[in-house]
Design a protein around this motif. Structure first.
Motif, PDB file in Angstrom:
ATOM      1  N   HIS A 226      11.300 -35.904 -13.908  1.00 48.19           N
ATOM      2  CA  HIS A 226      12.528 -36.004 -13.116  1.00 48.19           C
ATOM      3  C   HIS A 226      13.543 -34.996 -13.638  1.00 48.19           C
ATOM      4  CE1 HIS A 226      11.058 -39.920 -11.538  1.00 48.19           C
ATOM      5  NE2 HIS A 226      10.482 -39.957 -12.726  1.00 48.19           N
ATOM      6  N   VAL A 227      13.986 -34.103 -12.771  1.00 46.50           N
ATOM      7  CA  VAL A 227      14.963 -33.079 -13.137  1.00 46.50           C
ATOM      8  C   VAL A 227      16.245 -33.402 -12.370  1.00 46.50           C
ATOM      9  CG1 VAL A 227      15.406 -30.613 -13.339  1.00 46.50           C
ATOM     10  CG2 VAL A 227      13.049 -31.448 -13.319  1.00 46.50           C
ATOM     11  N   THR A 228      17.282 -33.786 -13.086  1.00 49.76           N
ATOM     12  CA  THR A 228      18.460 -34.342 -12.420  1.00 49.76           C
ATOM     13  C   THR A 228      19.707 -33.493 -12.639  1.00 49.76           C
ATOM     14  OG1 THR A 228      18.711 -35.822 -14.327  1.00 49.76           O
ATOM     15  CG2 THR A 228      17.634 -36.709 -12.380  1.00 49.76           C
ATOM     16  N   PHE A 229      20.579 -33.507 -11.616  1.00 48.82           N
ATOM     17  CA  PHE A 229      21.844 -32.776 -11.604  1.00 48.82           C
ATOM     18  C   PHE A 229      21.625 -31.294 -11.901  1.00 48.82           C
ATOM     19  CE2 PHE A 229      23.061 -37.186 -12.394  1.00 48.82           C
ATOM     20  CZ  PHE A 229      23.946 -37.365 -11.348  1.00 48.82           C
TER      21      PHE A 229
ATOM     22  N   LEU B 191      27.572 -32.783  -2.453  1.00 53.57           N
ATOM     23  CA  LEU B 191      26.173 -33.111  -2.696  1.00 53.57           C
ATOM     24  C   LEU B 191      25.773 -32.783  -4.133  1.00 53.57           C
ATOM     25  CD1 LEU B 191      24.426 -31.826   0.562  1.00 53.57           C
ATOM     26  CD2 LEU B 191      24.732 -34.211  -0.136  1.00 53.57           C
ATOM     27  N   THR B 192      24.935 -33.648  -4.704  1.00 52.35           N
ATOM     28  CA  THR B 192      24.275 -33.361  -5.975  1.00 52.35           C
ATOM     29  C   THR B 192      22.766 -33.404  -5.737  1.00 52.35           C
ATOM     30  OG1 THR B 192      24.305 -35.697  -6.629  1.00 52.35           O
ATOM     31  CG2 THR B 192      26.153 -34.321  -7.332  1.00 52.35           C
ATOM     32  N   TYR B 193      22.006 -32.794  -6.656  1.00 55.01           N
ATOM     33  CA  TYR B 193      20.586 -32.543  -6.403  1.00 55.01           C
ATOM     34  C   TYR B 193      19.721 -32.987  -7.578  1.00 55.01           C
ATOM     35  CZ  TYR B 193      22.797 -29.535  -2.944  1.00 55.01           C
ATOM     36  OH  TYR B 193      23.578 -29.066  -1.927  1.00 55.01           O
ATOM     37  N   SER B 194      18.544 -33.518  -7.249  1.00 51.78           N
ATOM     38  CA  SER B 194      17.536 -33.818  -8.256  1.00 51.78           C
ATOM     39  C   SER B 194      16.163 -33.532  -7.661  1.00 51.78           C
ATOM     40  CB  SER B 194      17.638 -35.263  -8.733  1.00 51.78           C
ATOM     41  OG  SER B 194      17.404 -36.175  -7.672  1.00 51.78           O
ATOM     42  N   ALA B 195      15.178 -33.363  -8.546  1.00 49.05           N
ATOM     43  CA  ALA B 195      13.815 -33.055  -8.113  1.00 49.05           C
ATOM     44  C   ALA B 195      12.846 -33.896  -8.938  1.00 49.05           C
ATOM     45  CB  ALA B 195      13.517 -31.568  -8.283  1.00 49.05           C
ATOM     46  N   HIS B 196      11.764 -34.369  -8.298  1.00 48.72           N
ATOM     47  CA  HIS B 196      10.900 -35.377  -8.900  1.00 48.72           C
ATOM     48  C   HIS B 196       9.434 -35.022  -8.652  1.00 48.72           C
ATOM     49  CE1 HIS B 196      14.572 -37.869  -9.189  1.00 48.72           C
ATOM     50  NE2 HIS B 196      14.868 -37.233  -8.058  1.00 48.72           N
ATOM     51  N   ASP B 197       8.666 -35.039  -9.715  1.00 48.77           N
ATOM     52  CA  ASP B 197       7.236 -34.729  -9.651  1.00 48.77           C
ATOM     53  C   ASP B 197       6.464 -35.980 -10.060  1.00 48.77           C
ATOM     54  OD1 ASP B 197       5.152 -32.832  -9.155  1.00 48.77           O
ATOM     55  OD2 ASP B 197       4.825 -32.706 -11.309  1.00 48.77           O
ATOM     56  N   ILE B 198       5.777 -36.587  -9.115  1.00 49.69           N
ATOM     57  CA  ILE B 198       5.117 -37.879  -9.333  1.00 49.69           C
ATOM     58  C   ILE B 198       3.609 -37.688  -9.242  1.00 49.69           C
ATOM     59  CG2 ILE B 198       4.836 -40.207  -8.401  1.00 49.69           C
ATOM     60  CD1 ILE B 198       7.764 -40.009  -7.470  1.00 49.69           C
ATOM     61  N   ALA B 199       2.912 -38.174 -10.267  1.00 51.38           N
ATOM     62  CA  ALA B 199       1.477 -37.904 -10.365  1.00 51.38           C
ATOM     63  C   ALA B 199       0.643 -38.764  -9.420  1.00 51.38           C
ATOM     64  CB  ALA B 199       1.015 -38.119 -11.810  1.00 51.38           C
TER      65      ALA B 199
END
Length: 319
Positions: free
Chosen positions: A81-84, A271-279
């Motif tokens: 999880h990569v946040t803000f 707006l704020t942004y996050s990115a998520h990599d789920i296996a």
């Protein structure tokens, strides 16, 4: 380099995935540990993939993503999880297969104001009067305000502020997470980057707001009080921050997470942004579907909130 932490919970992140964890574990999965790329306990946007600009930057960022995924596999984590993160990094991670999430905060923008009165002049007459009344009423009980930074900060100030933080945090959040030593450490190591706004009544401090001073932004972080006075929260956290930013030529005030009440004080939905990599493929599909609907809802909400801003040129406010 990327600031990365292995976590066994989702506390202190301000991008909430508790529902994903609960659903996955009810289905028999194991959500924790997970990897978190973030600045702990800090809902402020900043670079997360720290590579030197230049011709090799894209390759280096891809290397960081590959490293994060390899680390996830090594510790058998469910996700990264990569946040803000900035919007440009957000788009890059989308190309790398991360799922995209948005949220919103409320930020004040300096439109070249020279004084706080210049800022008020940009608002509708009704909102100008309301803010002037709030500022007057906040100090009506004989309260005075002190702005402290650099060598003005002492251990006595941190003792007082920690008491505010503990009291308000326990009532509002249930678990204040910063120990007393944290405040001494930041006071020792970055005093010139701190703005501590303190309220005093009858010879003792009764409330305070902690801010960090960036290159172009004032970041509001923590607030606390041991006495309740109407509008004192708004005065210390929002109006004093705006006034300081104007006087020091800062472009923005980021007043922390949440808070639609900030709209009426001139803070714009952002707006704020996050990115998520789920296996796990099943969890990934469910989260991707959820995030698609959530992004649309957040975008629509920001549009609606923008119509409620108190500025003369926005919404239906009077002149």
């Amino acid at each position: 380099m990327a600031p990365c932490y292995g976590k066994s919970h989702s506390l202190g992140e301000y991008v909430f995935d508790h529902g994903w964890a609960e659903a996955f574990e009810r289905a028999g999965g194991r959500y924790y540990p997970k990897l978190q790329v973030a600045v702990p306990f800090t809902p402020a946007t900043g670079r997360r993939l720290l590579v030197r600009p230049g011709p090799g930057a894209e390759t280096a960022r891809r290397g960081l993503v590959a490293g994060l995924r390899a680390l996830r596999r090594e510790i058998d984590a469910s996700s990264v999880h990569v946040t803000f993160l900035p919007q440009e990094e957000w788009h890059f991670l989308a190309e790398e297969g991360f799922l995209l999430r948005t949220d919103r905060q409320f930020h004040w923008a300096n439109e070249g104001y020279q004084t706080f009165e210049d800022f008020l002049a940009a608002l509708s007459a009704r909102k100008r009067k309301a803010i002037r009344r709030e500022r007057r009423d906040a100090l009506a009980a004989g309260i005075t305000v002190e702005l402290l930074t650099g060598s003005d900060l002492t251990e006595a100030h941190w003792d007082a502020f920690f008491a505010f933080y503990q009291d308000t945090g326990s009532r509002k959040w249930g678990r204040p997470y910063l120990p007393r030593a944290f405040f001494s450490l930041v006071g020792e190591r970055m005093a010139d980057r701190i703005l501590l706004v303190m309220a005093r009544r009858d010879g003792r401090y009764i409330a305070g707001a902690l801010n960090f001073i960036g290159e172009s932004t004032l970041y509001g972080r923590n607030w606390g009080a041991i006495e309740h006075h109407p509008f004192l929260h708004f005065e210390l956290c929002y109006y004093q921050a705006i006034d300081f930013a104007i006087r020091h030529g800062l472009a923005r005030v980021e007043a922390g997470a949440q808070g639609e009440h900030k709209l009426a004080r001139g803070y714009r939905p952002t707006l704020t942004y996050s990115a998520h990599d789920i296996a796990h493929p099943g969890l990934r599909r469910a989260v991707a579907d959820y995030l698609e609907r959530e992004r649309a809802a957040i975008a629509a909400e920001v549009e609606v909130l923008a119509e409620e801003l108190p500025y003369r040129h926005s919404g239906t406010g009077d002149a």
